[in-house]
Design a protein around this motif. Structure first.
Motif, PDB file in Angstrom:
ATOM      1  N   GLU A   4      70.235  92.296  60.932  1.00  0.00           N
ATOM      2  CA  GLU A   4      70.985  91.046  60.810  1.00  0.00           C
ATOM      3  C   GLU A   4      71.808  90.712  62.052  1.00  0.00           C
ATOM      4  O   GLU A   4      72.407  89.629  62.130  1.00  0.00           O
ATOM      5  CB  GLU A   4      71.893  91.071  59.570  1.00  0.00           C
ATOM      6  CG  GLU A   4      72.772  92.288  59.452  1.00  0.00           C
ATOM      7  CD  GLU A   4      72.186  93.351  58.547  1.00  0.00           C
ATOM      8  OE1 GLU A   4      70.955  93.637  58.659  1.00  0.00           O
ATOM      9  OE2 GLU A   4      72.949  93.912  57.724  1.00  0.00           O
ATOM     10  N   ASP A   5      71.838  91.611  63.027  1.00  0.00           N
ATOM     11  CA  ASP A   5      72.470  91.303  64.305  1.00  0.00           C
ATOM     12  C   ASP A   5      71.523  90.533  65.240  1.00  0.00           C
ATOM     13  O   ASP A   5      71.933  90.103  66.319  1.00  0.00           O
ATOM     14  CB  ASP A   5      72.925  92.587  65.021  1.00  0.00           C
ATOM     15  CG  ASP A   5      74.044  93.300  64.284  1.00  0.00           C
ATOM     16  OD1 ASP A   5      73.991  94.539  64.180  1.00  0.00           O
ATOM     17  OD2 ASP A   5      74.967  92.607  63.786  1.00  0.00           O
ATOM     18  N   THR A   6      70.277  90.384  64.831  1.00  0.00           N
ATOM     19  CA  THR A   6      69.303  89.652  65.634  1.00  0.00           C
ATOM     20  C   THR A   6      69.735  88.202  65.812  1.00  0.00           C
ATOM     21  O   THR A   6      69.994  87.492  64.839  1.00  0.00           O
ATOM     22  CB  THR A   6      67.918  89.698  64.979  1.00  0.00           C
ATOM     23  OG1 THR A   6      67.446  91.056  64.973  1.00  0.00           O
ATOM     24  CG2 THR A   6      66.927  88.818  65.722  1.00  0.00           C
ATOM     25  N   ALA A   7      69.861  87.782  67.065  1.00  0.00           N
ATOM     26  CA  ALA A   7      70.334  86.429  67.362  1.00  0.00           C
ATOM     27  C   ALA A   7      70.319  86.218  68.875  1.00  0.00           C
ATOM     28  O   ALA A   7      70.140  87.162  69.647  1.00  0.00           O
ATOM     29  CB  ALA A   7      71.758  86.229  66.847  1.00  0.00           C
ATOM     30  N   VAL A   8      70.520  84.975  69.261  1.00  0.00           N
ATOM     31  CA  VAL A   8      70.835  84.679  70.658  1.00  0.00           C
ATOM     32  C   VAL A   8      72.349  84.803  70.809  1.00  0.00           C
ATOM     33  O   VAL A   8      73.103  84.191  70.041  1.00  0.00           O
ATOM     34  CB  VAL A   8      70.361  83.279  71.077  1.00  0.00           C
ATOM     35  CG1 VAL A   8      70.770  82.982  72.522  1.00  0.00           C
ATOM     36  CG2 VAL A   8      68.857  83.154  70.910  1.00  0.00           C
ATOM     37  N   TYR A   9      72.771  85.574  71.778  1.00  0.00           N
ATOM     38  CA  TYR A   9      74.191  85.813  72.001  1.00  0.00           C
ATOM     39  C   TYR A   9      74.656  85.002  73.198  1.00  0.00           C
ATOM     40  O   TYR A   9      74.050  85.055  74.275  1.00  0.00           O
ATOM     41  CB  TYR A   9      74.447  87.299  72.224  1.00  0.00           C
ATOM     42  CG  TYR A   9      74.416  88.089  70.943  1.00  0.00           C
ATOM     43  CD1 TYR A   9      73.210  88.318  70.272  1.00  0.00           C
ATOM     44  CD2 TYR A   9      75.584  88.576  70.363  1.00  0.00           C
ATOM     45  CE1 TYR A   9      73.172  89.008  69.073  1.00  0.00           C
ATOM     46  CE2 TYR A   9      75.560  89.287  69.169  1.00  0.00           C
ATOM     47  CZ  TYR A   9      74.355  89.491  68.528  1.00  0.00           C
ATOM     48  OH  TYR A   9      74.320  90.189  67.341  1.00  0.00           O
TER      49      TYR A   9
END
Length: 122
Positions: A88-93
Protein backbone atom coordinates in the motif's frame (compact mmCIF):
# COMPACT_ATOMS: atom_id res chain seq x y z
CA UNK A 1 12.77 26.70 -6.29
CA UNK A 2 13.14 23.69 -8.57
CA UNK A 3 12.85 20.27 -6.97
CA UNK A 4 14.18 17.03 -8.45
CA UNK A 5 13.36 13.69 -6.84
CA UNK A 6 15.26 10.45 -7.26
CA UNK A 7 15.54 7.00 -5.73
CA UNK A 8 12.21 5.43 -6.55
CA UNK A 9 12.21 1.81 -7.68
CA UNK A 10 10.59 -1.60 -7.26
CA UNK A 11 11.21 -3.24 -3.89
CA UNK A 12 9.81 -6.23 -2.05
CA UNK A 13 7.49 -6.07 0.94
CA UNK A 14 9.49 -5.40 4.09
CA UNK A 15 12.30 -3.73 2.18
CA UNK A 16 13.80 -0.29 2.61
CA UNK A 17 14.37 2.61 0.28
CA UNK A 18 15.65 6.16 0.53
CA UNK A 19 14.26 8.88 -1.67
CA UNK A 20 16.16 12.09 -2.30
CA UNK A 21 15.00 15.49 -3.43
CA UNK A 22 17.50 18.12 -4.49
CA UNK A 23 16.51 21.77 -4.53
CA UNK A 24 17.82 24.36 -6.95
CA UNK A 25 17.42 28.08 -7.17
CA UNK A 26 16.91 29.51 -3.67
CA UNK A 27 18.03 29.37 -0.06
CA UNK A 28 16.80 25.92 0.86
CA UNK A 29 16.82 26.32 4.63
CA UNK A 30 14.17 29.07 4.44
CA UNK A 31 11.56 26.53 3.34
CA UNK A 32 9.44 23.90 4.98
CA UNK A 33 9.75 20.72 2.97
CA UNK A 34 7.65 17.64 2.64
CA UNK A 35 6.88 14.41 0.85
CA UNK A 36 3.49 13.60 -0.62
CA UNK A 37 2.31 10.59 -2.58
CA UNK A 38 -0.40 9.63 -5.01
CA UNK A 39 -1.44 6.08 -5.72
CA UNK A 40 -3.39 5.13 -8.86
CA UNK A 41 -7.02 6.14 -8.55
CA UNK A 42 -6.46 7.93 -5.24
CA UNK A 43 -6.02 11.50 -4.16
CA UNK A 44 -2.64 12.87 -3.26
CA UNK A 45 -1.86 12.55 0.45
CA UNK A 46 0.76 14.00 2.73
CA UNK A 47 3.39 11.59 3.98
CA UNK A 48 5.85 13.64 6.01
CA UNK A 49 6.65 17.32 6.49
CA UNK A 50 9.52 19.12 8.16
CA UNK A 51 9.60 22.78 9.09
CA UNK A 52 12.37 25.15 8.05
CA UNK A 53 13.68 25.23 11.62
CA UNK A 54 13.55 21.41 11.88
CA UNK A 55 11.54 21.87 15.07
CA UNK A 56 8.22 20.64 13.70
CA UNK A 57 7.37 17.45 11.87
CA UNK A 58 4.14 15.92 10.67
CA UNK A 59 3.68 12.32 9.60
CA UNK A 60 0.74 10.51 8.12
CA UNK A 61 -0.68 7.94 10.55
CA UNK A 62 -0.27 5.28 7.88
CA UNK A 63 3.51 5.73 7.76
CA UNK A 64 4.35 6.82 11.30
CA UNK A 65 7.24 4.80 12.66
CA UNK A 66 8.26 3.47 9.23
CA UNK A 67 9.08 6.55 7.16
CA UNK A 68 11.36 9.37 8.26
CA UNK A 69 12.03 12.76 6.74
CA UNK A 70 15.30 14.63 7.08
CA UNK A 71 17.16 17.42 5.36
CA UNK A 72 20.73 18.45 4.67
CA UNK A 73 20.68 22.19 4.13
CA UNK A 74 24.34 22.27 3.17
CA UNK A 75 23.55 20.02 0.22
CA UNK A 76 20.06 21.40 -0.48
CA UNK A 77 18.66 17.89 -0.22
CA UNK A 78 15.68 16.39 1.61
CA UNK A 79 15.43 12.65 2.20
CA UNK A 80 12.65 10.20 2.89
CA UNK A 81 13.89 7.02 4.54
CA UNK A 82 11.32 4.30 3.99
CA UNK A 83 11.45 1.11 6.07
CA UNK A 84 9.21 -1.95 6.38
CA UNK A 85 7.59 -1.12 3.08
CA UNK A 86 4.12 -2.44 2.29
CA UNK A 87 2.29 -2.87 -1.02
CA UNK A 88 0.00 0.00 0.00
CA UNK A 89 3.03 2.30 -0.04
CA UNK A 90 3.09 1.94 -3.84
CA UNK A 91 2.66 5.42 -5.32
CA UNK A 92 4.34 8.30 -7.06
CA UNK A 93 6.18 10.27 -4.39
CA UNK A 94 6.48 14.03 -4.72
CA UNK A 95 8.76 16.43 -2.94
CA UNK A 96 7.36 19.85 -2.06
CA UNK A 97 8.59 23.13 -0.59
CA UNK A 98 6.84 26.14 0.85
CA UNK A 99 7.84 29.11 2.97
CA UNK A 100 4.66 28.72 5.06
CA UNK A 101 4.31 25.78 7.45
CA UNK A 102 0.52 25.85 7.37
CA UNK A 103 0.51 25.70 3.59
CA UNK A 104 2.95 22.80 3.71
CA UNK A 105 0.84 20.73 6.10
CA UNK A 106 -2.27 21.48 4.05
CA UNK A 107 -0.55 20.29 0.89
CA UNK A 108 -0.97 23.66 -0.78
CA UNK A 109 2.64 24.16 -1.64
CA UNK A 110 4.25 26.65 -3.94
CA UNK A 111 6.83 24.24 -5.31
CA UNK A 112 6.59 20.62 -6.41
CA UNK A 113 8.94 18.10 -7.96
CA UNK A 114 8.05 15.88 -10.89
CA UNK A 115 7.68 12.74 -8.77
CA UNK A 116 9.43 9.40 -8.47
CA UNK A 117 7.70 6.01 -8.64
CA UNK A 118 7.90 3.62 -5.70
CA UNK A 119 6.46 0.15 -6.23
CA UNK A 120 6.30 -2.47 -3.49
CA UNK A 121 5.68 -6.06 -4.55
CA UNK A 122 3.74 -8.43 -2.33
Amino acid sequence: VRLVESGGKLVQTGGSLRLSCEAFGDTFDDYAIGWFRQAPGKEREGVACLSSSDLSTEYSVSVNGRLFISRDNAKNVVYLQMNSLKPEDTAVYYCAADSNWGQMVAGMNDYWGQGTQVSVSS
